[in-house]
Design an enzyme around this catalytic site. Structure first.
Site, PDB file in Angstrom:
ATOM      1  N   GLY A   1       0.842  -1.187   0.000  1.00  0.00           N
ATOM      2  CA  GLY A   1       0.000   0.000   0.000  1.00  0.00           C
ATOM      3  C   GLY A   1       0.876   1.235   0.000  1.00  0.00           C
ATOM      4  O   GLY A   1       2.025   1.193   0.455  1.00  0.00           O
TER       5      GLY A   1
ATOM      6  N   HIS B   1      -4.527   1.202   7.789  1.00  0.00           N
ATOM      7  CA  HIS B   1      -3.141   1.684   7.826  1.00  0.00           C
ATOM      8  C   HIS B   1      -2.948   2.793   6.782  1.00  0.00           C
ATOM      9  O   HIS B   1      -2.414   3.861   7.089  1.00  0.00           O
ATOM     10  CB  HIS B   1      -2.180   0.522   7.559  1.00  0.00           C
ATOM     11  CG  HIS B   1      -0.745   0.937   7.538  1.00  0.00           C
ATOM     12  ND1 HIS B   1       0.105   0.696   8.584  1.00  0.00           N
ATOM     13  CD2 HIS B   1      -0.013   1.585   6.591  1.00  0.00           C
ATOM     14  CE1 HIS B   1       1.307   1.181   8.279  1.00  0.00           C
ATOM     15  NE2 HIS B   1       1.259   1.720   7.069  1.00  0.00           N
ATOM     16  N   GLU B   2      -3.395   2.552   5.557  1.00  0.00           N
ATOM     17  CA  GLU B   2      -3.241   3.558   4.497  1.00  0.00           C
ATOM     18  C   GLU B   2      -4.144   4.761   4.751  1.00  0.00           C
ATOM     19  O   GLU B   2      -3.745   5.911   4.524  1.00  0.00           O
ATOM     20  CB  GLU B   2      -3.507   2.948   3.119  1.00  0.00           C
ATOM     21  CG  GLU B   2      -2.533   1.856   2.729  1.00  0.00           C
ATOM     22  CD  GLU B   2      -1.061   2.246   2.844  1.00  0.00           C
ATOM     23  OE1 GLU B   2      -0.707   3.423   2.607  1.00  0.00           O
ATOM     24  OE2 GLU B   2      -0.246   1.372   3.188  1.00  0.00           O
TER      25      GLU B   2
ATOM     26  N   CYS C   1       5.862  -0.161   7.705  1.00  0.00           N
ATOM     27  CA  CYS C   1       5.478   0.975   6.866  1.00  0.00           C
ATOM     28  C   CYS C   1       6.695   1.449   6.081  1.00  0.00           C
ATOM     29  O   CYS C   1       7.799   1.538   6.637  1.00  0.00           O
ATOM     30  CB  CYS C   1       4.943   2.095   7.752  1.00  0.00           C
ATOM     31  SG  CYS C   1       4.405   3.565   6.856  1.00  0.00           S
ATOM     32  N   LEU C   2       6.494   1.778   4.817  1.00  0.00           N
ATOM     33  CA  LEU C   2       7.590   2.292   3.994  1.00  0.00           C
ATOM     34  C   LEU C   2       8.144   3.603   4.551  1.00  0.00           C
ATOM     35  O   LEU C   2       9.316   3.906   4.373  1.00  0.00           O
ATOM     36  CB  LEU C   2       7.129   2.488   2.549  1.00  0.00           C
ATOM     37  CG  LEU C   2       6.708   1.229   1.796  1.00  0.00           C
ATOM     38  CD1 LEU C   2       6.158   1.587   0.422  1.00  0.00           C
ATOM     39  CD2 LEU C   2       7.860   0.252   1.691  1.00  0.00           C
TER      40      LEU C   2
ATOM     41  N   HIS D   1      -2.706   7.392   6.931  1.00  0.00           N
ATOM     42  CA  HIS D   1      -1.775   8.326   6.290  1.00  0.00           C
ATOM     43  C   HIS D   1      -2.486   9.578   5.787  1.00  0.00           C
ATOM     44  O   HIS D   1      -1.927  10.675   5.863  1.00  0.00           O
ATOM     45  CB  HIS D   1      -1.039   7.656   5.123  1.00  0.00           C
ATOM     46  CG  HIS D   1       0.091   6.789   5.543  1.00  0.00           C
ATOM     47  ND1 HIS D   1       1.202   7.270   6.199  1.00  0.00           N
ATOM     48  CD2 HIS D   1       0.306   5.457   5.395  1.00  0.00           C
ATOM     49  CE1 HIS D   1       2.046   6.287   6.441  1.00  0.00           C
ATOM     50  NE2 HIS D   1       1.523   5.166   5.966  1.00  0.00           N
TER      51      HIS D   1
ATOM     52  N   GLN E   1       2.827   9.886   1.481  1.00  0.00           N
ATOM     53  CA  GLN E   1       4.114   9.198   1.485  1.00  0.00           C
ATOM     54  C   GLN E   1       4.972   9.550   0.263  1.00  0.00           C
ATOM     55  O   GLN E   1       6.147   9.201   0.222  1.00  0.00           O
ATOM     56  CB  GLN E   1       3.914   7.688   1.552  1.00  0.00           C
ATOM     57  CG  GLN E   1       3.331   7.216   2.871  1.00  0.00           C
ATOM     58  CD  GLN E   1       3.139   5.727   2.869  1.00  0.00           C
ATOM     59  OE1 GLN E   1       2.161   5.215   2.360  1.00  0.00           O
ATOM     60  NE2 GLN E   1       4.120   5.021   3.434  1.00  0.00           N
TER      61      GLN E   1
END
Length: 184
Positions: A45, A140-141, A98-99, A144, A50
């Site tokens: 994702g 989670h996304e 997470c990235l 953001h 991000q």
């Protein structure tokens, strides 16, 4: 085009993102680049903050995890202007990464069932219910675009223990296989 991934410490990750309209400039190109960036970074994702864009857009392709979580099979979607409408009161704890927080994985408690309204890349309205790990990935996304990171759900002691790692990430002092962007 592969974007650098914005990491912990950058202010864009803490902003509530703006809604977008169908005529948002280069939207299809941004979505295509987000897919490319996500795949290049080995993510499932990626949210627009991000990549440094404070807009209510995220993409998910959770199909690679279908063997472990069957509900993720074929789950490849674009979410625009999403709003989570309903959260199940039952919470489940699972490990998340997470990235934007490379090298950190922690157990996070989240509701096991959600209802989400959004428009897809064609601006068609969707109203869907998700359970299990699919609900977790979406939350989670979604976080953001709400200016929240998964570490915000950790208890104060755990956050203190991670402070050194978070400081290093914010300075770009982390080894990853993808380009990153810090606040500086």
């Amino acid at each position: 085009m592969i974007y650098p991934v914005v990491v912990y410490g950058h202010p864009v990750l803490r902003k509530v993102a703006d809604e977008i309209k169908q005529d948002y400039e280069n939207l299809n190109e941004i979505i295509a680049n987000m897919w490319e960036t996500m795949y290049h970074s080995d993510g499932i994702g990626l949210a627009a903050p991000q990549i440094g864009k404070s807009i209510r857009l995220f993409v998910i392709d959770a199909d690679p995890l279908k063997d472990e979580f069957p509900e993720l099979e074929g789950m490849k979607k674009v979410f625009i202007n999403a709003q989570i409408e309903l959260l199940e009161s039952k919470e489940v704890t699972e490990s998340e990464g997470c990235l934007s927080l490379p090298t950190i994985r922690e157990e996070v408690k989240r509701p096991s069932k959600i209802r989400i309204k959004y428009v897809d890349e064609n601006f068609e309205l969707k109203d869907e219910v998700y359970e299990g790990f699919a609900a977790r990935v979406i939350q989670h996304e979604y976080d953001h675009i709400e200016g929240t990171l998964f570490v915000d759900y950790l208890n104060p002691l755990k956050k203190r223990l991670l402070k050194g790692k978070l400081t290093k990430i914010s300075k770009g002092d982390v080894k990853v296989s993808y380009r990153i962007k810090t606040a500086k």
